[in-house]
Design a protein around this motif. Structure first.
Motif, PDB file in Angstrom:
ATOM      1  N   ARG A 137      24.903  59.557  35.791  1.00 21.53           N
ATOM      2  CA  ARG A 137      25.033  58.559  37.008  1.00 21.53           C
ATOM      3  C   ARG A 137      23.447  58.259  37.268  1.00 21.53           C
ATOM      4  O   ARG A 137      22.541  58.699  37.217  1.00 21.53           O
ATOM      5  CB  ARG A 137      25.364  59.612  38.448  1.00 21.53           C
ATOM      6  N   ARG A 138      23.754  57.031  38.343  1.00 20.79           N
ATOM      7  CA  ARG A 138      22.599  56.408  38.623  1.00 20.79           C
ATOM      8  C   ARG A 138      22.638  56.164  40.284  1.00 20.79           C
ATOM      9  O   ARG A 138      23.760  55.881  40.608  1.00 20.79           O
ATOM     10  CB  ARG A 138      22.193  55.167  37.875  1.00 20.79           C
ATOM     11  N   ALA A 139      21.427  55.848  40.614  1.00 18.92           N
ATOM     12  CA  ALA A 139      21.111  55.493  42.028  1.00 18.92           C
ATOM     13  C   ALA A 139      19.751  54.829  42.620  1.00 18.92           C
ATOM     14  O   ALA A 139      18.872  55.178  41.637  1.00 18.92           O
ATOM     15  CB  ALA A 139      21.216  56.704  43.075  1.00 18.92           C
ATOM     16  N   PRO A 140      19.912  53.617  43.096  1.00 15.17           N
ATOM     17  CA  PRO A 140      21.339  53.192  43.634  1.00 15.17           C
ATOM     18  C   PRO A 140      22.175  52.620  42.613  1.00 15.17           C
ATOM     19  O   PRO A 140      21.779  52.022  41.454  1.00 15.17           O
ATOM     20  CB  PRO A 140      20.863  52.117  44.906  1.00 15.17           C
ATOM     21  N   MET A 141      23.358  52.570  42.834  1.00 17.22           N
ATOM     22  CA  MET A 141      24.279  51.873  41.821  1.00 17.22           C
ATOM     23  C   MET A 141      25.113  50.845  42.547  1.00 17.22           C
ATOM     24  O   MET A 141      25.782  50.965  43.777  1.00 17.22           O
ATOM     25  CB  MET A 141      25.597  52.838  41.444  1.00 17.22           C
ATOM     26  N   ASN A 142      25.235  49.663  42.219  1.00 17.30           N
ATOM     27  CA  ASN A 142      25.720  48.479  42.772  1.00 17.30           C
ATOM     28  C   ASN A 142      26.734  47.373  41.935  1.00 17.30           C
ATOM     29  O   ASN A 142      26.693  47.865  40.588  1.00 17.30           O
ATOM     30  CB  ASN A 142      24.678  47.469  43.303  1.00 17.30           C
ATOM     31  N   PHE A 143      27.553  46.747  42.534  1.00 16.00           N
ATOM     32  CA  PHE A 143      28.504  45.917  41.758  1.00 16.00           C
ATOM     33  C   PHE A 143      27.516  45.213  40.814  1.00 16.00           C
ATOM     34  O   PHE A 143      26.713  44.548  41.263  1.00 16.00           O
ATOM     35  CB  PHE A 143      29.257  45.039  42.605  1.00 16.00           C
ATOM     36  N   PHE A 144      28.056  44.925  39.644  1.00 16.79           N
ATOM     37  CA  PHE A 144      27.332  43.999  38.521  1.00 16.79           C
ATOM     38  C   PHE A 144      26.263  44.749  37.791  1.00 16.79           C
ATOM     39  O   PHE A 144      25.858  44.195  36.792  1.00 16.79           O
ATOM     40  CB  PHE A 144      26.822  42.755  39.090  1.00 16.79           C
ATOM     41  N   ASP A 145      25.999  46.107  38.197  1.00 19.99           N
ATOM     42  CA  ASP A 145      24.799  46.891  37.445  1.00 19.99           C
ATOM     43  C   ASP A 145      25.555  46.785  35.823  1.00 19.99           C
ATOM     44  O   ASP A 145      26.713  47.172  35.599  1.00 19.99           O
ATOM     45  CB  ASP A 145      24.739  48.288  37.951  1.00 19.99           C
ATOM     46  N   VAL A 146      24.525  46.816  35.037  1.00 16.48           N
ATOM     47  CA  VAL A 146      24.734  47.146  33.649  1.00 16.48           C
ATOM     48  C   VAL A 146      23.643  47.813  32.912  1.00 16.48           C
ATOM     49  O   VAL A 146      22.362  47.565  33.172  1.00 16.48           O
ATOM     50  CB  VAL A 146      24.720  45.674  32.739  1.00 16.48           C
ATOM     51  N   ASN A 147      24.018  48.932  32.215  1.00 17.38           N
ATOM     52  CA  ASN A 147      22.933  49.710  31.494  1.00 17.38           C
ATOM     53  C   ASN A 147      23.439  50.057  30.199  1.00 17.38           C
ATOM     54  O   ASN A 147      24.601  50.502  29.893  1.00 17.38           O
ATOM     55  CB  ASN A 147      22.723  51.127  32.287  1.00 17.38           C
ATOM     56  N   ASN A 148      22.463  50.091  29.331  1.00 17.42           N
ATOM     57  CA  ASN A 148      22.513  50.696  27.918  1.00 17.42           C
ATOM     58  C   ASN A 148      21.703  51.854  27.772  1.00 17.42           C
ATOM     59  O   ASN A 148      20.716  51.929  28.260  1.00 17.42           O
ATOM     60  CB  ASN A 148      22.297  49.602  26.867  1.00 17.42           C
ATOM     61  N   THR A 149      22.437  52.732  26.857  1.00 17.34           N
ATOM     62  CA  THR A 149      21.711  54.218  26.794  1.00 17.34           C
ATOM     63  C   THR A 149      22.113  54.366  25.093  1.00 17.34           C
ATOM     64  O   THR A 149      23.017  54.262  24.614  1.00 17.34           O
ATOM     65  CB  THR A 149      22.158  55.186  27.522  1.00 17.34           C
ATOM     66  N   ASP A 150      21.141  54.880  24.685  1.00 17.44           N
ATOM     67  CA  ASP A 150      21.442  55.776  23.312  1.00 17.44           C
ATOM     68  C   ASP A 150      20.882  57.246  23.092  1.00 17.44           C
ATOM     69  O   ASP A 150      19.806  57.496  23.709  1.00 17.44           O
ATOM     70  CB  ASP A 150      20.450  54.844  22.004  1.00 17.44           C
ATOM     71  N   THR A 151      21.657  57.867  22.468  1.00 17.96           N
ATOM     72  CA  THR A 151      21.027  59.142  22.333  1.00 17.96           C
ATOM     73  C   THR A 151      21.443  59.998  21.017  1.00 17.96           C
ATOM     74  O   THR A 151      22.519  59.360  20.464  1.00 17.96           O
ATOM     75  CB  THR A 151      21.501  60.165  23.480  1.00 17.96           C
ATOM     76  N   ASP A 152      20.731  60.999  20.478  1.00 17.93           N
ATOM     77  CA  ASP A 152      21.283  61.694  19.366  1.00 17.93           C
ATOM     78  C   ASP A 152      21.267  62.844  19.698  1.00 17.93           C
ATOM     79  O   ASP A 152      20.486  63.518  20.470  1.00 17.93           O
ATOM     80  CB  ASP A 152      20.021  61.371  18.349  1.00 17.93           C
TER      81      ASP A 152
END
Length: 379
Positions: A137-152
């Motif tokens: 989860r992220r804050a603040p979170m708004n309409f249209f937010d885009v996030n990419n994440t990678d993990t191993d």
């Protein structure tokens, strides 16, 4: 890769942003919280398309009730494995189902890893650390937010703990093994509005989460400087190995620490297949502790006109669900294709007489997974 999809998804999202809410860190779990949820494996809901000012109605959900406790990480049994964690989340029931460790700041709620049952149901208790930690989860979170994440994730264990039939299927005799899991996630906040669930209605933002995951299995052979890791993913044939994609829709509100709903959908049709939702102590679920072991149970029990069978933690495959009367005579049977950790079916009881019955689940080798009692009553 899903990283390339976000521009296309952006073009699909529409609607006014004037009345949308902003999700803050008020929805991050904290020490002392009890997270109450329920899981419906037969949801009948309409997701609607992306956009603003939506009105989602999930009030017909019903499922297994569960609770989790949020404690300080130092109280966890495996806290030493996650020295930078702040929280540990465990099942509230007195059942060992694993520990999940989190790092929390004012802007992110991150899953650092877990200790719990292995994905192949070998009976192992594995330590899995995400590198880097996964932002849930992220804050603040708004309409249209885009996030990419990678993990191993790299999980090593000794070969001696594996069942003999698994070891015999390998082309070499290994000293140890390891799972390698690489995942890529794309989160897009594609909608906002109100979401109604049993017992409450909430202002929410909806985040669509697409995750591509590849799980591989390697074995270590040789001695000292002559040892090497060999990939046996394609040889061993376990159903959870290889590439997989999951799509979920997460509904967040500032008025709850739990997601109001997390909807898992079919990848091709985006038909909802599973919903975990906030439990408002409305009697719309069944008290059942998911221990992580293969099981099946019926609800309601006693039943009148209809019964629902829940299948949990079964290996993928074809099973036979059977119902017997008190004399041991089979009165109903149906094949079940199991393809996920939690599925459910309903059967009509209008042709059954009242009385006590037994139900059992048999795998493709003829082994009975479990057998339990079902009581049918008639008005």
């Amino acid at each position: 890769m899903i990283r390339k999809l976000h521009v296309f998804i952006f073009l699909l999202v529409f609607g006014s942003v004037n009345a949308q809410i902003t999700i803050t860190d008020a929805n991050f779990p904290a020490v002392g919280d009890t997270l109450k949820t329920a899981v419906d494996a037969m949801p009948s809901i309409d997701l609607l398309g992306p956009g603003g000012d939506q009105d989602w109605d999930f009030t017909n959900l019903s499922g297994i009730i569960q609770q989790s406790l949020v404690r300080a990480a130092t109280e966890g049994e495996y806290a030493i494995e996650f020295p930078n964690a702040e929280l540990v989340i465990t099942n509230a029931a007195d059942v060992e189902t694993g520990e999940f460790y989190y790092n929390v700041t004012s802007s992110v709620y991150q899953n650092m890893g877990f200790v719990g049952p292995d994905p192949a149901n070998f009976g192992l208790n594995l330590v899995a650390r995400f590198d880097p930690a996964v932002t849930d989860r992220r804050a603040p979170m708004n309409f249209f937010d885009v996030n990419n994440t990678d993990t191993d994730v790299l999980i090593a264990f000794d070969a001696s703990v594996l069942p003999g039939e698994i070891l015999d299927s390998l082309p070499v005799t290994p000293d140890s093994l390891r799972f390698l899991i690489a995942s890529e996630r794309l989160d897009v906040v594609d909608g906002w509005g109100t979401l109604a669930i049993p017992g409450g209605t909430y202002d929410v933002l909806r985040e669509k989460r697409m995750e591509e995951r590849e799980t591989r299995l390697e074995v270590l052979v040789g001695i000292g400087p002559f040892s090497e890791w060999i990939d046996v993913t394609d040889i061993i044939g376990l159903d959870f190995l290889g590439k997989d994609t999951t799509i979920t829709y997460n509904y967040f509100s500032n008025d709850a620490k739990e997601p109001i709903a997390v909807v898992t959908v079919d990848n091709d049709t985006e038909t909802p297949t599973l919903v975990e939702y906030k439990n408002n102590d409305i009697i719309s679920g069944v008290n059942y502790v998911n221990t992580g072991k293969a099981d099946i149970f019926a609800s309601p029990n006693p039943a009148i006109n209809e019964v629902r069978f829940e299948f949990l933690n079964l290996k993928k495959g074809i099973y036979q669900l059977k119902v017997f009367n008190i004399l041991g005579v089979e009165v109903w049977s149906e094949k079940q294709s199991i393809h996920s950790n939690h599925q459910a079916i309903r059967i009509d009881l209008s042709d059954f007489r009242k009385g006590t019955y037994l139900y059992s689940l048999v795998d493709d080798r003829g082994k009975t997974v479990t057998a339990k009692r079902l009581i049918i009553i008639k008005p």
